[in-house]
Every structure is written in C-alpha cells, then in structure tokens.
Design a protein around this motif. Structure first.
Motif, short mmCIF file in Angstrom:
data_model
loop_
_atom_site.label_atom_id
_atom_site.label_comp_id
_atom_site.label_asym_id
_atom_site.label_seq_id
_atom_site.Cartn_x
_atom_site.Cartn_y
_atom_site.Cartn_z
N GLY A 103 5.81 23.07 95.98
CA GLY A 103 6.32 24.08 95.41
C GLY A 103 7.42 24.20 94.83
O GLY A 103 8.31 24.53 93.59
N TRP A 104 8.04 23.35 95.22
CA TRP A 104 9.36 22.66 95.03
C TRP A 104 9.45 22.42 93.69
O TRP A 104 10.44 23.04 92.22
N TRP A 105 8.58 21.63 93.14
CA TRP A 105 8.71 20.83 91.75
C TRP A 105 8.15 22.35 90.56
O TRP A 105 8.94 22.11 89.71
N PHE A 106 7.31 22.96 91.36
CA PHE A 106 6.86 24.30 89.85
C PHE A 106 8.14 25.28 90.26
O PHE A 106 8.61 25.88 88.82
N GLY A 107 8.11 25.56 91.45
CA GLY A 107 9.83 26.66 91.82
C GLY A 107 11.01 25.84 90.46
O GLY A 107 11.43 27.36 90.18
N LEU A 108 10.98 24.62 90.29
CA LEU A 108 12.08 24.34 88.99
C LEU A 108 12.32 24.79 87.82
O LEU A 108 12.75 25.02 86.36
N ARG A 109 11.03 25.76 87.50
CA ARG A 109 10.19 25.87 85.66
C ARG A 109 9.85 27.00 85.78
O ARG A 109 9.21 27.81 85.77
N GLN B 33 9.63 32.76 89.51
CA GLN B 33 9.72 33.54 90.81
C GLN B 33 10.93 32.67 91.43
O GLN B 33 11.12 31.27 91.51
N PRO B 34 11.66 33.04 92.76
CA PRO B 34 12.87 33.05 93.72
C PRO B 34 11.91 31.91 94.90
O PRO B 34 11.32 32.56 94.38
N THR B 35 12.50 30.94 94.52
CA THR B 35 12.08 29.85 95.77
C THR B 35 12.85 29.99 96.76
O THR B 35 14.89 29.58 96.59
N ALA B 36 12.80 29.84 98.35
CA ALA B 36 13.94 29.61 99.36
C ALA B 36 12.90 28.73 100.48
O ALA B 36 11.57 28.97 100.73
N HIS B 37 14.30 28.60 101.51
CA HIS B 37 13.61 27.80 102.40
C HIS B 37 12.85 28.79 103.56
O HIS B 37 13.62 30.15 103.54
N ILE C 73 18.21 28.39 98.38
CA ILE C 73 17.48 29.03 97.52
C ILE C 73 17.45 28.86 95.75
O ILE C 73 18.47 28.10 95.17
N ILE C 74 16.49 29.04 94.76
CA ILE C 74 15.97 28.15 93.89
C ILE C 74 16.27 29.86 93.21
O ILE C 74 14.79 30.38 93.76
N LEU C 75 17.38 30.05 92.68
CA LEU C 75 17.28 31.42 92.29
C LEU C 75 16.02 31.96 90.77
O LEU C 75 15.74 30.44 90.45
N PRO C 76 15.93 32.55 90.06
CA PRO C 76 14.29 33.22 89.47
C PRO C 76 15.21 32.16 87.97
O PRO C 76 15.02 32.10 87.13
N ASP C 77 16.59 32.16 87.21
CA ASP C 77 16.87 31.18 86.68
C ASP C 77 17.42 29.19 86.55
O ASP C 77 17.83 29.01 85.75
N GLY C 78 16.57 29.46 87.76
CA GLY C 78 16.59 27.71 87.60
C GLY C 78 17.74 27.61 88.77
O GLY C 78 18.56 25.58 88.95
N PHE D 108 17.76 40.65 87.86
CA PHE D 108 17.93 39.74 87.55
C PHE D 108 17.15 38.46 86.04
O PHE D 108 16.21 37.92 86.80
N ASP D 109 18.21 38.07 85.91
CA ASP D 109 17.27 36.80 84.68
C ASP D 109 17.19 37.91 83.47
O ASP D 109 16.55 36.74 82.74
#
Length: 370
Positions: free
Chosen positions: A118-124, A127-131, A156-161, A178-179
């Motif tokens: 999830g973290w790997w693909f979340g960088l790209r 969708q926002p990623t959060a702990h 938190i990883i925001l939608p823009d990375g 946002f974004d």
C-alpha cells in the motif's frame, strides 16, 4: 541516536532497517533529535524513501500486534515476510511453543505485506494514505480529516505525494478539490511537511492566524490552540509566511501584514497577543549541505573568514561580518560535534568577538586580531 553505533544506512536493505535498534527506536518512540536525523537523512537519500517507509510500517505493525517478542523471533518472522514479498523461497518454519503469538505474528505478516504494498503504490496513487492509528473521516462539508490521538508523530501521504508527519494532538484537513485545483490544507496543532514541488500549484497551510505558502520544500508548522505563538521553521527550500487576509484584531492592535520569506534554518514566530511576526533562527539549526563531513569542521590556523564561509555554506544561513577587520584572525579548533550555537561561541571566543542574531541572520562583531 547516540545510544547505538551509527551504521552506514545508505547500504541498508529493508530488513536491515527493520532489525536496526536505532531505526526501531525512532519509529516507536521518536525523540526530536532522532526525528531531525532521519528527516535530514531522507532528504539526502530520496531514492531510499520507499524502503524506509516499508521498513517503518513493518516495525509499527509488528510492535502494535506483538510488542513483547524476542529479537530472534522478530528477525525470523520479518525474514519470512520479506521473502514472500520479494518472491523468494519461504524459509524453513521454526518451532514455536505458544499458540497466540503465532497467530499474532501471522496476522502481522499479512498486515505488513498489505501495508508495504500500500505504501509503495500509495506514493504513486491519487488516493491519500495514512497510518492506521490515525482517526480519519469527513466533515459535513465533505472535507477529509486526519486526527492524531497517539503519543507519537504519524505519517500521511497526501494525494499529490507530499508527506506529512502529524504530531500528537493535531488535526489535518483538506477539501475534495485538493490536487485538482488547489493544494490547500488546514492544520490545528503541529506537523512536519515534505512537499512535492509543483510550480503551477503552490502548497498552502492554513494554521489559525497565518498562512504558509511553498512550491516544494520541507518545513514544520506549530499552531496548537491556546499557545501564545505560532511558528514556521524551514528545513529545506524557501517558504513565505503571512497573516490571513480575513484576520482581525479584537484589541485594536495593528496586524502585521508583511510577507515573511524564510530560507533553511530560519523561523517565523507569530504572536497571537501582539499580532506581529518575529524572524529568527531555528531552535536547533541542522547542516543542510549534503557534501559537508566532519573533516570540514576541523581547523588548524585557518583564516576565520574561511571558517565563517564554511559554516555559512553548511547551514545555509547568512553570516555578516567585516572582512577587513577579520583579515588577521585565524582559528585552530575542532567543531565537528558542536551545535551551530556552540560553533559560533567557540569561533568568537577564539578571536575575541561576539555575535547576535538579527532578522534570521548572524552578525559577527569584532575589533580584529593583532
């Protein structure tokens, strides 16, 4: 961080990070010094961010699911999990005598596998990623929010990375636009931001009375309700800070409407009481020049002007002095393990000078050396 020998993290794999005591200490119980070290290290090694994020999630997930497990058990179970992630053959099973920990660690492996991917693909991903320890939801207006009610900073990883390390007792919010049309967030509390650069779409943080505007940089905003001052501290890049256009003063005091420009290791402090800004140095300035090593701060009868130039380059802070006055001054000293304030104190003591900080710049005053 001084409790453990400092390894060469640039050579570490994901499992090396996971097994490293200092890394696990930073993940599970970070101190300001540890956080500063790892933020600086990640800034210097952006290509390792994905590995660090995955290792961080492994440590967090395993510590939450089964905190009282031996080091050998951690290494065995994480090695099994990483073998599956990497497509390697599964290690031979180890005999385990307790039933419930086996189930907990099996769950941990499954959770970490999903979180790691999830973290790997979340960088790209847009969708926002959060702990998963964060409280998340939507307001009546449709804004997304994240609230940290733990005792440690959460990511938190925001939608823009862009990456946000949200401090305890803090909430971050942004609109559905946002974004797409804006990169605006609202912060109550404190957070460290690492913003993805986008010259066409500035990133703005609204925090109580002030707005922080950047294109792409890293900085910290502290705006806890009830505290007298709001602060913005820059780690890398350039930041502009100003008061909200709709801000009014209830005590008829004049509102400071200046736009405060900040560079690395500078801080803007806004007083709620006086509605005014003060520009100063960060409380704990850090070396931002990636090429600087300990040897760069070893001096042997070195002209003081060269010493000051090296310090200025290392920290990205303007140091103002009279070259003619200092032309006969030299310094012999080892400053590698000293803070910026201690470096300046030792330099000034060696040449019978003094320094002060004015508007985020260092002013050296001396009568010269004979």
């Amino acid at each position: 961080m001084n409790a453990y020998p400092m390894p060469d993290y640039s050579t570490f794999s994901v499992d090396d990070f996971t097994f490293d005591p200092a890394f696990r200490s930073w993940v599970t119980a970070p101190t300001p010094r540890q956080d500063a070290f790892w933020q600086e290290w990640l800034a210097a090694h952006p290509e390792r961010r994905a590995d660090v994020l995955l290792a961080r999630q492994i440590v967090l997930s395993l510590s939450e699911l089964q905190p009282d497990v031996s080091q050998s058990q951690i290494e065995h179970d994480v090695a099994q999990m990483l073998g599956r992630i990497g497509g390697q053959s599964e290690p031979q099973p180890t005999r385990v005598y307790r039933f419930r920990p086996v189930m907990a660690w099996a769950s941990a492996a499954a959770v970490v596998l999903l979180l790691g991917l999830g973290w790997w693909f979340g960088l790209r991903s847009p969708q926002p990623t959060a702990h998963r320890s964060l409280q998340t939801g939507q307001t009546a207006e449709g804004d997304s929010f994240f609230t940290n009610k733990t005792n440690r900073a959460l990511q938190i990883i925001l939608p823009d990375g862009s990456e946000v390390m949200l401090s305890p007792r803090s909430t971050l919010r942004y609109t559905p636009a946002f974004d797409d049309t804006t990169r605006d967030v609202t912060l109550e509390g404190e957070a460290f931001f690492t913003v993805v650069k986008n010259p066409k779409r500035p990133f703005r943080v609204y925090s109580d009375a002030i707005v922080t505007r950047v294109l792409g940089t890293s900085f910290r905003v502290s705006a806890y309700p009830g505290k007298r001052d709001l602060t913005v501290t820059v780690r890398t890049g350039k930041v502009s800070v100003y008061t909200r256009h709709d801000l009014t003063s209830g005590n008829n005091k004049r509102i400071d409407r200046r736009v405060i420009s900040l560079t690395p290791n500078q801080q803007a402090q806004f007083s709620r009481e006086t509605t005014s800004f003060q520009k100063k140095l960060a409380d704990q300035p850090v070396v931002i020049d990636r090429e600087m090593t300990a040897d760069n701060f070893e001096f042997d009868e070195t002209p003081v002007e060269q010493v000051l130039q090296r310090v200025e380059k290392a920290y990205g802070i303007d140091i103002i002095y009279d070259s003619d006055v200092l032309q006969n001054c030299a310094l012999t000293a080892s400053l590698a393990d000293e803070s910026l304030n201690n470096k300046l104190t030792i330099i000034c003591k060696g040449i019978e000078a003094r320094y002060e900080v004015i508007d985020g710049k260092i002013i050296i005053q001396s009568r010269g050396c004979r």
